[in-house]
Design a protein around this motif. Structure first.
Motif, PDB file in Angstrom:
ATOM      1  N   LEU A  79       0.814  -1.199  -0.008  1.00  0.00           N
ATOM      2  CA  LEU A  79       0.067   0.079   0.068  1.00  0.00           C
ATOM      3  C   LEU A  79       0.871   1.334   0.032  1.00  0.00           C
ATOM      4  CD1 LEU A  79      -2.906  -1.105   2.476  1.00  0.00           C
ATOM      5  CD2 LEU A  79      -2.948  -0.315  -0.131  1.00  0.00           C
ATOM      6  N   ILE A  80       2.044   1.095   0.624  1.00  0.00           N
ATOM      7  CA  ILE A  80       2.686   2.404   0.886  1.00  0.00           C
ATOM      8  C   ILE A  80       3.402   2.769  -0.588  1.00  0.00           C
ATOM      9  CG2 ILE A  80       4.946   3.379   1.894  1.00  0.00           C
ATOM     10  CD1 ILE A  80       3.990   1.999   4.673  1.00  0.00           C
ATOM     11  N   PHE A  81       3.716   1.534  -1.001  1.00  0.00           N
ATOM     12  CA  PHE A  81       4.705   1.980  -2.372  1.00  0.00           C
ATOM     13  C   PHE A  81       3.568   2.029  -3.497  1.00  0.00           C
ATOM     14  CE2 PHE A  81       8.193   0.011  -0.469  1.00  0.00           C
ATOM     15  CZ  PHE A  81       9.241   1.086  -0.597  1.00  0.00           C
ATOM     16  N   ALA A  82       2.293   1.443  -3.556  1.00  0.00           N
ATOM     17  CA  ALA A  82       1.340   1.878  -4.275  1.00  0.00           C
ATOM     18  C   ALA A  82       1.165   3.419  -4.473  1.00  0.00           C
ATOM     19  CB  ALA A  82       0.181   1.041  -4.193  1.00  0.00           C
ATOM     20  N   PHE A  83       1.140   3.998  -2.996  1.00  0.00           N
ATOM     21  CA  PHE A  83       0.915   5.281  -3.051  1.00  0.00           C
ATOM     22  C   PHE A  83       1.948   6.348  -3.407  1.00  0.00           C
ATOM     23  CE2 PHE A  83      -2.472   4.428   0.468  1.00  0.00           C
ATOM     24  CZ  PHE A  83      -3.502   4.804  -0.427  1.00  0.00           C
ATOM     25  N   ILE A  84       3.102   5.700  -3.175  1.00  0.00           N
ATOM     26  CA  ILE A  84       4.578   6.249  -3.563  1.00  0.00           C
ATOM     27  C   ILE A  84       4.375   6.395  -5.046  1.00  0.00           C
ATOM     28  CG2 ILE A  84       6.885   6.391  -3.700  1.00  0.00           C
ATOM     29  CD1 ILE A  84       6.779   5.484  -0.706  1.00  0.00           C
TER      30      ILE A  84
ATOM     31  N   ARG B  35       9.436   5.801 -10.376  1.00  0.00           N
ATOM     32  CA  ARG B  35       8.992   4.549 -11.054  1.00  0.00           C
ATOM     33  C   ARG B  35       9.278   3.228 -10.606  1.00  0.00           C
ATOM     34  NH1 ARG B  35       5.739   7.043 -13.451  1.00  0.00           N
ATOM     35  NH2 ARG B  35       6.448   8.967 -14.605  1.00  0.00           N
ATOM     36  N   GLU B  36       8.492   2.168 -11.096  1.00  0.00           N
ATOM     37  CA  GLU B  36       8.851   0.911 -10.402  1.00  0.00           C
ATOM     38  C   GLU B  36      10.374   0.566 -10.363  1.00  0.00           C
ATOM     39  OE1 GLU B  36       6.396  -2.368 -11.574  1.00  0.00           O
ATOM     40  OE2 GLU B  36       4.864  -0.977 -12.229  1.00  0.00           O
TER      41      GLU B  36
ATOM     42  N   TYR C  57      14.716  -2.182  -5.709  1.00  0.00           N
ATOM     43  CA  TYR C  57      15.606  -2.805  -4.756  1.00  0.00           C
ATOM     44  C   TYR C  57      15.027  -2.856  -3.358  1.00  0.00           C
ATOM     45  CZ  TYR C  57      18.746  -3.604  -8.543  1.00  0.00           C
ATOM     46  OH  TYR C  57      19.160  -3.885  -9.926  1.00  0.00           O
ATOM     47  N   VAL C  58      14.613  -1.361  -3.052  1.00  0.00           N
ATOM     48  CA  VAL C  58      13.933  -1.298  -1.613  1.00  0.00           C
ATOM     49  C   VAL C  58      12.801  -2.357  -1.381  1.00  0.00           C
ATOM     50  CG1 VAL C  58      12.777   0.516  -0.610  1.00  0.00           C
ATOM     51  CG2 VAL C  58      14.554   1.187  -1.953  1.00  0.00           C
ATOM     52  N   ILE C  59      12.056  -2.597  -2.391  1.00  0.00           N
ATOM     53  CA  ILE C  59      11.010  -3.448  -2.223  1.00  0.00           C
ATOM     54  C   ILE C  59      11.333  -5.038  -2.110  1.00  0.00           C
ATOM     55  CG2 ILE C  59       9.012  -4.670  -3.520  1.00  0.00           C
ATOM     56  CD1 ILE C  59       8.508  -2.053  -4.831  1.00  0.00           C
ATOM     57  N   THR C  60      12.643  -5.318  -2.623  1.00  0.00           N
ATOM     58  CA  THR C  60      13.217  -6.644  -2.203  1.00  0.00           C
ATOM     59  C   THR C  60      13.919  -6.640  -1.137  1.00  0.00           C
ATOM     60  OG1 THR C  60      13.804  -6.787  -4.817  1.00  0.00           O
ATOM     61  CG2 THR C  60      14.942  -8.052  -3.379  1.00  0.00           C
TER      62      THR C  60
END
Length: 120
Positions: free
Chosen positions: A16-21, A28-29, A34-37
């Protein structure tokens, strides 16, 4: 089960946080990949840690099961929802996720066991 619930709750909150970001900024994705990983590794380590701490024995097994069940759920979601199998890169990621959860389980057992020994 506590560890697995933690992993999925952590994943949902981070998603949710990254979807809002991604929606409300110019990010961009590829720039947050790397942060998501890293957050995935942290979440699975935490889930393994929690599982091992609750069980207080065989942390490698309970952490490994936490990682494997997580990978199985992701695989089923991807296969049933998108009709795609894991590719080689995803197999490597999910193997590492399972190993990280195992390490978390081992550490969780050792910390929970050491704390209970001190209180006696």
């Amino acid at each position: 089960m506590y560890g697995l619930f933690f992993v999925f709750a952590f994943a949902v909150i981070c998603s949710l946080i990254f979807a809002f970001i991604l929606r409300f900024t110019s990010a961009r994705e590829g720039s947050v990949q790397y942060v998501i990983t890293a957050l995935s590794f942290i979440g699975l380590f935490g889930g393994g840690f929690l599982s091992g701490g609750k069980r207080k024995e065989k942390g490698w097994l309970i952490g490994g099961l936490t990682g494997l069940i997580y990978s199985l759920v992701v695989f089923l979601f991807q296969y049933l929802g998108y009709d795609r199998l894991f590719d080689a890169e995803q197999v490597i990621y999910h193997t590492c996720y399972t190993l990280i959860a195992m390490m978390g389980g081992i550490l969780g057992v050792n910390i929970a066991t050491n704390n209970s020994r001190r209180s006696i």
